[in-house]
Design an enzyme around this catalytic site. Structure first.
Site, short mmCIF file in Angstrom:
data_model
loop_
_atom_site.label_atom_id
_atom_site.label_comp_id
_atom_site.label_asym_id
_atom_site.label_seq_id
_atom_site.Cartn_x
_atom_site.Cartn_y
_atom_site.Cartn_z
N ASN A 122 11.04 27.13 33.93
CA ASN A 122 11.11 28.11 32.97
C ASN A 122 9.89 28.29 32.32
O ASN A 122 8.94 27.44 32.00
CB ASN A 122 12.33 27.61 32.09
CG ASN A 122 13.54 28.06 32.40
OD1 ASN A 122 14.01 29.18 33.20
ND2 ASN A 122 14.62 27.36 32.01
N HIS A 123 9.64 29.90 31.74
CA HIS A 123 8.86 30.03 30.62
C HIS A 123 9.35 30.16 29.56
O HIS A 123 10.68 30.37 29.33
CB HIS A 123 7.97 31.18 31.26
CG HIS A 123 7.05 30.98 32.40
ND1 HIS A 123 6.09 31.72 32.56
CD2 HIS A 123 7.33 30.53 33.36
CE1 HIS A 123 5.45 31.49 33.65
NE2 HIS A 123 6.25 30.81 34.21
N ARG A 124 8.69 30.04 28.28
CA ARG A 124 9.10 30.28 27.01
C ARG A 124 9.55 31.95 26.82
O ARG A 124 8.60 32.66 27.29
CB ARG A 124 8.38 29.95 25.93
CG ARG A 124 8.76 30.29 24.48
CD ARG A 124 7.94 29.74 23.66
NE ARG A 124 8.31 30.25 22.23
CZ ARG A 124 7.80 29.92 20.98
NH1 ARG A 124 6.80 29.10 21.03
NH2 ARG A 124 8.41 30.18 19.83
#
Length: 212
Positions: A91-93
């Site tokens: 995941n990315h922010r």
């Protein structure tokens, strides 16, 4: 009497007619035993048309040794070729204006997301070819996942799901039967008892399974 079942620590349990083990099918637990974040129950197997050198990376490429999350898979699951578990470390922010992971290129930690949830797969789950399991999915016991499906969120016990995003096509059995199957939990039986009652387990006679 049936032949002795391969021990759960057997890496390649399928023996070809010429006596050699089939490299493309493994009991997954011994194949990923050195990966502390990849937790697999006995007799779960994975298949690949081109056997990988690293089964953990092949199936869960974002599950690093330093990942805060885990991937947990129950017993007697069946994982077809091309299945990918996209775990939370992928995941990315995305709660701010940019999702760019500045930190991995030398920036500050503000760009990194908080640790994500574990991904949990129940027992006796069949995951069809090319399916993708997204971060934090929780998949119940006895679920069947259609080929090329993209699965997220919670999948109830004994559901059949398919599509992108995957949705429940139908439940395999009624609620009373599902409750009894979960109570029986045949996947926790000793393997000798499983073998002795194979016909009841793969059949649809609940009374026979209950008697076993």
């Amino acid at each position: 009497m049936p032949d002795p079942f391969p021990a759960p620590e057997t890496l390649r349990p399928v023996i070809l007619p010429d006596g050699t083990p089939h490299a493309g099918t493994v009991f997954l637990a011994p194949a990923v035993k050195d990966h502390t974040k990849f937790i697999v129950g006995d007799y779960t197997y994975a298949s690949a048309h081109v056997p990988p050198d690293d089964w953990a990376f092949h199936l869960a490429p974002y599950l690093y040794d330093f990942s805060p999350e885990t991937l947990q898979i129950g017993k007697f699951c069946q994982i077809a070729d091309g299945v990918t578990f996209v775990t939370s470390s992928a995941n990315h922010r995305y709660d701010g204006f940019s999702s760019f992971p500045f930190m991995i290129f030398g920036g500050g930690p503000a760009s990194m997301p908080e640790p994500g949830p574990d991904t949990v797969i129940g027992n006796d789950v069949w995951i069809g070819q090319g399916a993708t399991i997204l971060p934090g999915a929780t998949i119940g016991n006895g679920v069947i996942i259609g080929a090329q499906s993209v699965v997220r969120g919670h999948v109830p016990d004994y559901a059949i799901v398919a599509g992108n995003p995957a949705t429940v096509v139908r439940r395999r059995f009624d609620d009373v039967t599902i409750a009894e199957l979960l109570d029986i939990a045949w996947w926790d039986w000793p393997i000798e008892k499983v073998q002795a009652n194979e016909a009841a387990i793969v059949g649809a006679d609940l009374a026979a399974l209950r008697d076993a």
